[in-house]
Design a protein around this motif. Structure first.
Motif, PDB file in Angstrom:
ATOM      1  N   GLN A  52       0.834  -1.192   0.000  1.00 29.20           N
ATOM      2  CA  GLN A  52       0.000   0.000   0.000  1.00 29.20           C
ATOM      3  C   GLN A  52       0.867   1.240   0.000  1.00 29.20           C
ATOM      4  OE1 GLN A  52      -2.711  -0.131   3.312  1.00 29.20           O
ATOM      5  NE2 GLN A  52      -4.230  -1.229   2.110  1.00 29.20           N
ATOM      6  N   VAL A  53       0.395   2.252  -0.721  1.00 26.97           N
ATOM      7  CA  VAL A  53       1.004   3.569  -0.734  1.00 26.97           C
ATOM      8  C   VAL A  53      -0.026   4.517  -0.152  1.00 26.97           C
ATOM      9  CG1 VAL A  53       1.916   5.421  -2.185  1.00 26.97           C
ATOM     10  CG2 VAL A  53       2.363   3.033  -2.776  1.00 26.97           C
ATOM     11  N   ARG A  54       0.390   5.340   0.799  1.00 18.19           N
ATOM     12  CA  ARG A  54      -0.545   6.284   1.406  1.00 18.19           C
ATOM     13  C   ARG A  54      -0.225   7.687   0.915  1.00 18.19           C
ATOM     14  NH1 ARG A  54      -1.631   6.125   7.718  1.00 18.19           N
ATOM     15  NH2 ARG A  54       0.313   7.271   7.810  1.00 18.19           N
ATOM     16  N   LEU A  55      -1.212   8.334   0.341  1.00 17.81           N
ATOM     17  CA  LEU A  55      -1.112   9.724  -0.102  1.00 17.81           C
ATOM     18  C   LEU A  55      -2.177  10.513   0.645  1.00 17.81           C
ATOM     19  CD1 LEU A  55      -0.878   9.030  -3.942  1.00 17.81           C
ATOM     20  CD2 LEU A  55       0.999   9.673  -2.431  1.00 17.81           C
ATOM     21  N   GLY A  56      -1.788  11.115   1.762  1.00 16.72           N
ATOM     22  CA  GLY A  56      -2.762  11.788   2.610  1.00 16.72           C
ATOM     23  C   GLY A  56      -3.780  10.766   3.098  1.00 16.72           C
ATOM     24  N   PRO A  57      -5.075  11.035   2.907  1.00 17.06           N
ATOM     25  CA  PRO A  57      -6.095  10.091   3.368  1.00 17.06           C
ATOM     26  C   PRO A  57      -6.289   8.886   2.426  1.00 17.06           C
ATOM     27  CG  PRO A  57      -7.142  12.006   2.395  1.00 17.06           C
ATOM     28  CD  PRO A  57      -5.660  12.283   2.408  1.00 17.06           C
ATOM     29  N   LEU A  58      -5.715   8.979   1.213  1.00 13.51           N
ATOM     30  CA  LEU A  58      -5.875   7.895   0.239  1.00 13.51           C
ATOM     31  C   LEU A  58      -4.892   6.762   0.506  1.00 13.51           C
ATOM     32  CD1 LEU A  58      -6.132   9.879  -3.114  1.00 13.51           C
ATOM     33  CD2 LEU A  58      -7.981   8.746  -1.897  1.00 13.51           C
TER      34      LEU A  58
END
Length: 167
Positions: A52-58
């Protein structure tokens, strides 16, 4: 093409052991969380990791596939980054005295990443690689120190060992 290198103060064997453990990918790859092999036996040709990659809340789920593997020396990966497309990432290990020189070479293959690839994007990749190689070095050097302590515990040097008493 973003190429970066770093001397890691442990053996190539220790660095390879980390690269070959698909469950530890998120420990050293910047921006990833929880990795797990999902196809094949990592890092054999065609095997894949999901992470998983987290970009802010995504939170985005991506995959990386092994495209070439020379055990102990080279791992070439194709990273799938959703709408950004795919990238080729080559990680080369070279013995450097008792240490390991790690060379990372990354460039976009397909998709939006290739279309917008320019000097600015190249600079961002360089910054990411600097952080990634620092994390890789930290984990590998800690693993190497742990291995050295285990070896010393298995083979202690006592009074009759090298430099010991002469009875």
């Amino acid at each position: 093409m973003a190429v970066r290198h770093r001397l890691i103060r442990t053996s190539p064997r220790t660095v390879w052991a980390l690269l070959a453990d698909g469950t530890r990918y998120a420990e050293w790859v910047v921006g990833t969380e929880r990795s797990q092999p999902v196809r094949g036996r990592w890092p054999q040709l065609g095997s894949a990791l999901e992470y998983q990659v987290r970009l802010g809340p995504l939170r985005l789920t991506n995959q990386t596939i092994v495209r070439n593997c020379e055990e102990g020396a080279l791992l070439e990966l194709e990273a799938h980054a959703g709408f950004l497309g795919t990238a080729r990432i080559a990680i080369e290990l070279r013995p450097w005295g008792e240490h390991c020189l790690v060379i990372v070479d990354e460039h976009p293959l397909q998709g939006a990443g290739g279309v917008v690839h320019n000097v600015g994007v190249e600079s961002l990749i360089q910054i990411r690689h600097r952080a990634m190689l620092a994390r890789l070095a930290k984990v590998c050097e800690a693993d190497g120190a742990h291995e050295a302590r285990e070896r010393a515990a298995r083979h202690p040097v006592g009074p009759s060992g090298p430099g010991g008493g002469h009875g």
